[in-house]
Design a protein around this motif. Structure first.
Motif, PDB file in Angstrom:
ATOM      1  N   HIS A  86      77.181  45.484  -2.885  1.00 30.05           N
ATOM      2  CA  HIS A  86      77.328  44.335  -3.872  1.00 30.05           C
ATOM      3  C   HIS A  86      78.429  44.238  -4.831  1.00 30.05           C
ATOM      4  O   HIS A  86      78.479  43.252  -5.705  1.00 30.05           O
ATOM      5  CB  HIS A  86      75.933  44.359  -4.614  1.00 30.05           C
ATOM      6  N   GLY A  87      79.337  44.707  -4.472  1.00 31.74           N
ATOM      7  CA  GLY A  87      80.518  44.661  -5.072  1.00 31.74           C
ATOM      8  C   GLY A  87      80.582  45.072  -6.615  1.00 31.74           C
ATOM      9  O   GLY A  87      81.185  44.539  -7.470  1.00 31.74           O
ATOM     10  N   ARG A  88      79.846  46.071  -7.052  1.00 30.23           N
ATOM     11  CA  ARG A  88      79.509  46.671  -8.449  1.00 30.23           C
ATOM     12  C   ARG A  88      79.591  48.175  -8.639  1.00 30.23           C
ATOM     13  O   ARG A  88      78.699  48.780  -9.370  1.00 30.23           O
ATOM     14  CB  ARG A  88      78.327  46.077  -8.993  1.00 30.23           C
ATOM     15  N   TYR A 110      84.586  49.268  -6.526  1.00 35.05           N
ATOM     16  CA  TYR A 110      84.250  48.235  -5.296  1.00 35.05           C
ATOM     17  C   TYR A 110      83.928  46.847  -6.031  1.00 35.05           C
ATOM     18  O   TYR A 110      82.863  47.028  -6.808  1.00 35.05           O
ATOM     19  CB  TYR A 110      83.075  48.725  -4.601  1.00 35.05           C
ATOM     20  N   ARG A 111      84.790  45.719  -5.697  1.00 34.66           N
ATOM     21  CA  ARG A 111      84.458  44.506  -6.117  1.00 34.66           C
ATOM     22  C   ARG A 111      84.151  43.599  -5.172  1.00 34.66           C
ATOM     23  O   ARG A 111      83.706  42.444  -5.451  1.00 34.66           O
ATOM     24  CB  ARG A 111      85.652  44.291  -7.148  1.00 34.66           C
ATOM     25  N   ALA A 112      84.291  43.764  -4.038  1.00 34.92           N
ATOM     26  CA  ALA A 112      84.074  42.920  -3.062  1.00 34.92           C
ATOM     27  C   ALA A 112      82.374  42.955  -2.542  1.00 34.92           C
ATOM     28  O   ALA A 112      82.159  44.085  -2.211  1.00 34.92           O
ATOM     29  CB  ALA A 112      84.786  43.181  -1.556  1.00 34.92           C
ATOM     30  N   ASP A 113      81.758  41.819  -2.484  1.00 35.75           N
ATOM     31  CA  ASP A 113      80.594  41.681  -2.367  1.00 35.75           C
ATOM     32  C   ASP A 113      80.261  41.538  -0.861  1.00 35.75           C
ATOM     33  O   ASP A 113      80.499  40.268  -0.468  1.00 35.75           O
ATOM     34  CB  ASP A 113      79.677  40.342  -3.098  1.00 35.75           C
TER      35      ASP A 113
END
Length: 592
Positions: free
Chosen positions: A46-48, A62-65
């Motif tokens: 979920h990019g979090r 990780y920032r890409a959902d």
């Protein structure tokens, strides 16, 4: 990011774990760490996620959902049956269990645990991100819920052998008890809050365990291309799983040099060239579809140098250096659709009959109309030979390359097959070049691993014997089924070197090519070859380690550090077979 007009690349994510200490799957520390790994996977999808560096783990922000393109989650690994049996022995019997998202009816302790693990991950994503996706745990034929009469356990087979008066002292049973315990996804039911559904997930390959090869019913299996044991097994697997779709989450064959496990239709664990690998992989995907499976995931995208296979692992030492070199012999390293080969900017030496890539390699020895060059890289010892006056006439000529790989005081000082020459350095191996059929590497008898597999040590010793053997392996041992049926094993000679070109622009391209001869524009004959490190009993070229057991041998294969290799080259003529004796020496390096 999905480009406009392009289909998305879908993701199925796993959550790996090692086995728990003392096979206790309820160990709070171990289970707590695995639960955290599940939460990390959900967060990164979920990019979090912010993951701190840890050895053996991914890290970073990780920032890409990517959750919209994540199809499913598969928990765990190919579980070793001994670990599950040990846990079951501590918690015998069966029980029911019910959670928010799934339940279990009449499950063993380990089946309840697997359900609890899936529940943990489903609940975290549902409660944190208001999302669910299909879920499974990893299974494989070793732990399938079916019964296989040809697959006796170790204890059953030893008892059968003793009852028949067959020897058991040298019996090597390295595989697991492949039909002693099972995991059954059929016992898992949907819970009240489950929306995304469950599925059964199998790493199912066509060559292992042996019951896929030996079961009389599977031997009658067919597909559109002919006999196919794998197709029959898949049909059984799909037929059993009536509650959930069955996904083959790993399938494929490797393009390794050695066959690690035999299969009757040629779907072997290694030994395929690149074309055969691709054609068989496509056939397996069709088999999964025809059997009614939910789909198949091809293993793997790229070769993985760190992987290890049972056939060669004891001769890949030290193991922590395995990612630094390439073992073309090792099936596990060679599943990739994209091959990872030595050479920063391309092959160090390309077997193609052209000598331009040898230009910067220094001459090792020269004289008597012959030039010898040697070059090492992460995968092979490369040999280059230049012969004044053209190529040998293989009908009556041959070349022998002797190699001293450890200590000049050790090995055979006599060349094989009655050649009347004595080497100042003892030889561990000899390569015979004699046309397409007879070019092969031979090992000094005391140093041959197959010969001494039941009577170690594997050790080069000083002697004058001159006996060199074709190396062999045993991919499948002989075994007894549960009803006492005897099944023969399978052995292979592995010293033969394959003639061909690695030039992909050539119609004769062969990905398994290991040597080729050609006439150069200046009229000289040219021959180049590559010899896998494993065939030379090298356990780690990156640290110059070769096989050398202590005497007596210990549990692990011993090794020694070599200061380098020494080589000799002999050109000879004979009207007889090159291994029959009676040859006449024409020239040698160094001069005889």
């Amino acid at each position: 990011r999905v480009a406009a007009g392009k289909p998305p690349l879908w993701l199925i994510h796993g959550v790996w774990t090692e086995l728990p200490p003392e096979d206790d799957f309820r160990d709070p520390s171990w289970y707590g760490e695995w639960k955290q790994e599940m939460r990390n996977v959900v967060d990164l999808l979920h990019g979090r996620a912010n993951l701190m560096p840890r050895p053996g783990h991914s890290s970073g922000a990780y920032r890409a959902d990517v959750s919209p393109w994540t199809l499913a989650i598969i928990l765990g690994r190919e579980w070793e049956p001994f670990s599950l049996e040990a846990f079951h022995a501590k918690h015998p019997g069966t029980s029911d269990w019910q959670g928010r998202f799934l339940g279990v009816k009449g499950g063993t302790a380990i089946e309840v645990f697997m359900a609890d693990a899936m529940e943990t991950m489903l609940a975290y994503e549902h409660d944190t991100y208001h999302a669910q996706r299909p879920m499974a745990y990893t299974n494989w034929p070793t732990l399938d819920p079916l019964h296989h009469p040809t697959e006796s356990t170790k204890a059953e087979e030893i008892a059968l052998r003793k009852a028949r008066g067959l020897p058991v002292d040298k019996l090597q049973i390295r595989e697991y008890d492949n039909d002693a315990f099972g995991l059954d996804m059929q016992k898992v039911t949907d819970g009240p809050e489950l929306k995304a559904g469950l599925f059964a997930s199998y790493h199912a390959y066509p060559y292992y365990p042996d019951f896929i090869n030996l079961d009389p019913g599977y031997n009658q299996g067919t597909d559109a291309e002919g006999r196919n044991n794998y197709q029959a097994y898949l049909r059984d697997l799909v037929k059993h799983h009536t509650k959930h779709p069955m996904l083959v989450s790993e399938i494929g064959v490797p393009s390794s040099r050695l066959v690690a496990h035999w299969q009757p239709q040629g779907f072997t664990h290694g030994g395929q060239d690149e074309r055969e690998q691709g054609e068989q992989d496509v056939r397996f995907l069709r088999n999964i579809h025809a059997a009614g499976g939910a789909g198949g995931l091809l293993f793997a995208w790229i070769d993985e140098w760190f992987k290890k296979n049972w056939l060669v692992i004891e001769f890949e030492e030290p193991l922590d250096r395995k990612p630094l070199w390439y073992n073309v012999q090792d099936a596990e390293e060679n599943y990739g659709l994209i091959g990872m080969r030595p050479g920063k900017d391309g092959p160090t030496i390309l077997i193609d009959g052209r000598d331009s890539d040898w230009a910067q390699v220094p001459v090792y020895q020269q004289g008597q109309g012959m030039t010898l060059k040697l070059r090492a890289d992460e995968g092979w010892l490369h040999v280059g030979l230049w012969l004044d006056g053209g190529l040998p006439d293989w009908s009556k000529e041959a070349l022998r390359l002797g190699l001293d790989t450890l200590d000049p005081a050790l090995g055979s000082r006599r060349l094989p097959w009655g050649l009347p020459l004595r080497s100042e350095a003892g030889l561990e191996s000899v390569v015979l070049f004699h046309g397409e059929r007879d070019t092969a590497l031979y090992l000094d008898e005391p140093y041959d691993l197959f010969t001494h597999r039941h009577s170690r040590p594997y050790r080069t010793v000083a002697h004058e014997g001159g006996t060199f053997l074709m190396p062999r392996t045993e991919s499948n041992r002989d075994r007894l089924g549960r009803d006492g049926t005897a099944f023969p094993g399978h052995q292979q000679e592995i010293g033969g070197l394959r003639r061909g070109t690695q030039d992909r622009s050539s119609p004769a391209f062969d990905s398994r090519s290991e040597w080729l001869e050609a006439r150069l524009p200046d009229g000289r004959g040219f021959l180049e070859a590559r010899i896998p490190w494993g065939l030379l009993n090298v356990t780690d070229p990156s640290s110059h380690q070769v096989v050398q057991d202590p005497s007596p041998a210990g549990d692990e294969v011993g090794r020694a550090t070599t200061e380098g290799f020494r080589a000799l080259l002999v050109r000879l003529t004979s009207d007889r077979s090159p291994t029959a004796g009676g040859a006449r020496v024409v020239a040698s390096l160094p001069a005889a």
